[in-house]
Each structure stands twice: as C-alpha cells, then as structure tokens.
Design a protein around this motif. Structure first.
Motif, PDB file in Angstrom:
ATOM      1  N   SER A 103       1.077 -18.645 -18.010  1.00 19.73           N
ATOM      2  CA  SER A 103       1.048 -19.711 -17.009  1.00 19.73           C
ATOM      3  C   SER A 103      -0.059 -19.376 -16.018  1.00 19.73           C
ATOM      4  CB  SER A 103       2.389 -19.779 -16.266  1.00 19.73           C
ATOM      5  OG  SER A 103       2.254 -20.603 -15.123  1.00 19.73           O
TER       6      SER A 103
ATOM      7  N   PHE B  95       3.162 -16.245 -23.830  1.00 25.74           N
ATOM      8  CA  PHE B  95       2.870 -17.482 -23.103  1.00 25.74           C
ATOM      9  C   PHE B  95       2.196 -17.121 -21.790  1.00 25.74           C
ATOM     10  CE2 PHE B  95       4.208 -20.681 -19.906  1.00 25.74           C
ATOM     11  CZ  PHE B  95       3.622 -21.802 -20.465  1.00 25.74           C
TER      12      PHE B  95
ATOM     13  N   ASP C  71      11.191 -21.709 -25.578  1.00 23.56           N
ATOM     14  CA  ASP C  71      10.636 -22.921 -24.962  1.00 23.56           C
ATOM     15  C   ASP C  71      11.163 -23.101 -23.547  1.00 23.56           C
ATOM     16  OD1 ASP C  71       8.985 -23.601 -26.975  1.00 23.56           O
ATOM     17  OD2 ASP C  71      10.273 -25.168 -27.834  1.00 23.56           O
TER      18      ASP C  71
ATOM     19  N   ARG D 185       9.426 -20.672 -21.320  1.00 20.83           N
ATOM     20  CA  ARG D 185       8.051 -21.125 -21.011  1.00 20.83           C
ATOM     21  C   ARG D 185       8.082 -22.093 -19.834  1.00 20.83           C
ATOM     22  NH1 ARG D 185       4.797 -21.067 -26.336  1.00 20.83           N
ATOM     23  NH2 ARG D 185       3.560 -22.785 -25.561  1.00 20.83           N
TER      24      ARG D 185
ATOM     25  N   THR E 194       5.547 -13.395 -29.686  1.00 20.32           N
ATOM     26  CA  THR E 194       4.868 -14.528 -29.063  1.00 20.32           C
ATOM     27  C   THR E 194       4.556 -14.263 -27.589  1.00 20.32           C
ATOM     28  OG1 THR E 194       5.018 -16.897 -28.618  1.00 20.32           O
ATOM     29  CG2 THR E 194       7.081 -15.723 -28.658  1.00 20.32           C
TER      30      THR E 194
END
Ligand code: AMP
Length: 306
Positions: free
Chosen positions: A218, A216, A253, A256, A214
């Motif tokens: 920002s 992520f 999570d 993140r 995965t």
C-alpha cells in the motif's frame, strides 16, 4: 466482535519544524484507539498517573473507546519528548520518563477476555505474552515492538513470535530483528518464526503485507502538508485492526483492504499535531480517502497484455 489494544497512554511533547506541543495526549494505545474507533469499538488496557488530565480520557470516551482496562496509578504519567528533523524523516528522542508505566502489569478485565482481535502495542515482550495468557481465543493477534526490545529481550521476543499472527514493525526494526538489510528477505525471516504474516511500515513510502506466498504494497497517501509524524504507525495499526474487526474478514483479500484503511488512518494522523486530526476524523472522510487510494493505484492493462 471486540477489538482490544494494550499499550502506552502518554503525555507527549513534540517539536517539529512547524510547531511544538507540551504534555499533549499521546501514546501508542491512544493513537490506535482514535484511529480504530472510527471503524469499530475499541477496548483499551493501559495505565495513567494521578496527574493525567480527565479531559484526555473524556475525549477517548467521546469516541466510544471503552476505558474499563485503564488503571489510574499513584505517580506520574508516562511522558515522552522528541524532536523531528527539518524534513520529518528522522526524530531524536529527547526524554522518556516512564513514571507509572515502569510498573505496568496489564490486567485484562473479565469482560475484555473474549476479545477476538488483539493488538499488542510496543511494550516489554514478557508483558505482551502475559496479555496472551489472559485472552481466551482471539481470532487474530497483531503485535508491534521496537529496537529496544529487539536488543534487550530478543529471546522473549522470538518466543512471542510463535504466538502471534502478524508482526507489525517498521523497516528498520524488521532489518534489525532479522539481521538482513533486504526488506523482503527480512519479512520472510519473520514469518519463518511463527507469524503468518508480517506488516512492514515504511513511513512516507507506504507499507508492505508479506505472507509466505504473496506480497501486497500500500502506498502512503500523497499529502502536501505533514505536521507531525508521531503515532502514524499506531494509527495505521488502529485502521488495519478496526477494519478487520468491522468486517471479520481475515482472508488475504480482506487484509489487503485493511492495509489501505491502515494507510488512510496513518495519513490522517500526520495532518495535525498529536491526535488533533484523528480525533475529528469522520467515517465519511475515511471512506472518501480509501476511495482515493483506489484511484491512486488502480490501472488497467492494455488489451494486448490483459
Ligand atoms: P510512533 O510515532 O508510532 O513511534 O509512536 C509514538 C508514540 O509512542 C508516542 O505517542 C509516545 O508516547 C509512544 N512511545 C514512545 N516511546 C515509547 C516506549 N518506550 N514505550 C511505549 N510507548 C512509547
């Protein structure tokens, strides 16, 4: 749960199109500490010279930073001088004077050895490994490095990768280390060598968190005024690790969210010269900026797509 950083404590002289500083408080461990301490107490290991102003150390203490691991050695403090381009997108190092930093051998005080969260700032990877030998059972270790070590101590760096959880580098360092120009392949190359995750900092384009299955992203905060990009990466690391230490949440999570706290602290860092903005950033301002990040990236799918 304690948060430990090992890294440079410096006197920086920086020239940007908007002004310049001379012998201002800087260094990776300092930017990290000012950013991290807004969220969670920080313990620092580093070295300063006999010429290092007491008021700089007092400013860190005033933010609740524990300096029991900062040694004052006989000799000159580490000094770094750099000039940024007109659009702040690149910089030239004009001078690096190691001073007492040349003989720095990190000694972790006994009361810091139980640190649960550890950030290894950009120093010789052999010294980064020696720090890991001295801490007992950290829950999460993140580590920075730079092109100089990628070129001169590649084998030691590869050994270090086997002992850390997150490598946190900028995009050019990830490309150089992996030999791959594609940043996502470069990140996977890194996590194939030990770390569970890679954080790739991309300056004004934000930061990526990449794990095996995965990714992520920002963004960077959309600032209309940037005065001095120095230390943004270290402030990012301080916000990221501070948030993890505060919440003890190392789920994906949780990480993140930590990416957004990192991005928030990086954005404060560049709003003024040196540590001036970070030094006075309040907890309430951090919350406000993190909420603004949520607004920035949030969207709902239309009903047909949901
Ligand atoms: P960054 O802008 O994130 O690259 O961090 C800049 C900070 O790193 C400055 O405050 C410098 O004092 C510090 N720095 C520059 N060169 C080195 C080096 N060779 N080793 C450790 N710290 C350094």
């Amino acid at each position: 749960m304690s948060l430990l950083v090992v890294g440079s404590i410096a006197l920086d002289s920086v020239i940007t199109p908007f002004g310049e500083t001379a012998d201002a408080l800087g260094g990776a461990a300092v930017f990290f500490s000012f950013a991290g301490a807004v969220l969670h107490p920080v313990q620092v290991v580093g070295v300063v010279g006999s010429d290092f102003p007491d008021e700089h150390l007092a400013a860190l203490r005033a933010r609740g930073v524990d300096l029991a691991g900062v040694e004052r050695a006989a000799g000159d403090s580490f000094r770094w001088k750099a000039r940024y381009s007109y659009d702040l997108s690149s910089r030239e190092t004009l001078d690096t004077r190691l001073g007492v930093f040349a003989d720095f051998r990190p000694t972790i005080p006994p009361q810091f050895r139980d640190a649960r969260y550890v950030f290894l700032g950009n120093i010789d990877p052999e010294l980064q490994l020696s720090v890991l030998d001295q801490v007992h059972e950290p829950k999460l270790v993140a580590c920075d490095t730079m092109n100089y070590w990628i070129q001169s101590k590649r084998d030691v760096l590869l050994e270090l990768l086997r002992h850390i959880d997150i490598l946190m580098v900028n995009d050019s360092e990830a490309r150089e280390l992996s030999g791959d120009w594609n940043i996502y392949r470069a990140a996977h190359w890194i996590i194939g060598r030990g770390p569970r995750m890679a954080v790739i900092k991309q300056g004004e384009h934000g930061a990526l968190l990449v794990a095996a299955d995965t990714t992520f992203k920002s963004p960077a905060y959309p600032l209309q005024e940037v005065f001095d990009p120095t230390g943004a990466g270290d402030a990012f690391a301080g916000g990221f690790m501070g948030q993890i230490a505060r919440t003890e949440d190392v789920s994906f999570d949780g990480l993140r969210r930590a990416m957004v706290y990192g991005s928030a602290m990086g954005s404060f860092a560049v709003e003024a010269f040196g540590v001036q903005r970070l030094e006075r950033t309040t907890r309430a301002e951090v919350t406000q900026r993190v909420r603004a990040f949520r607004e920035l990236v949030h969207f709902d799918l239309d009903e047909a797509e949901a």
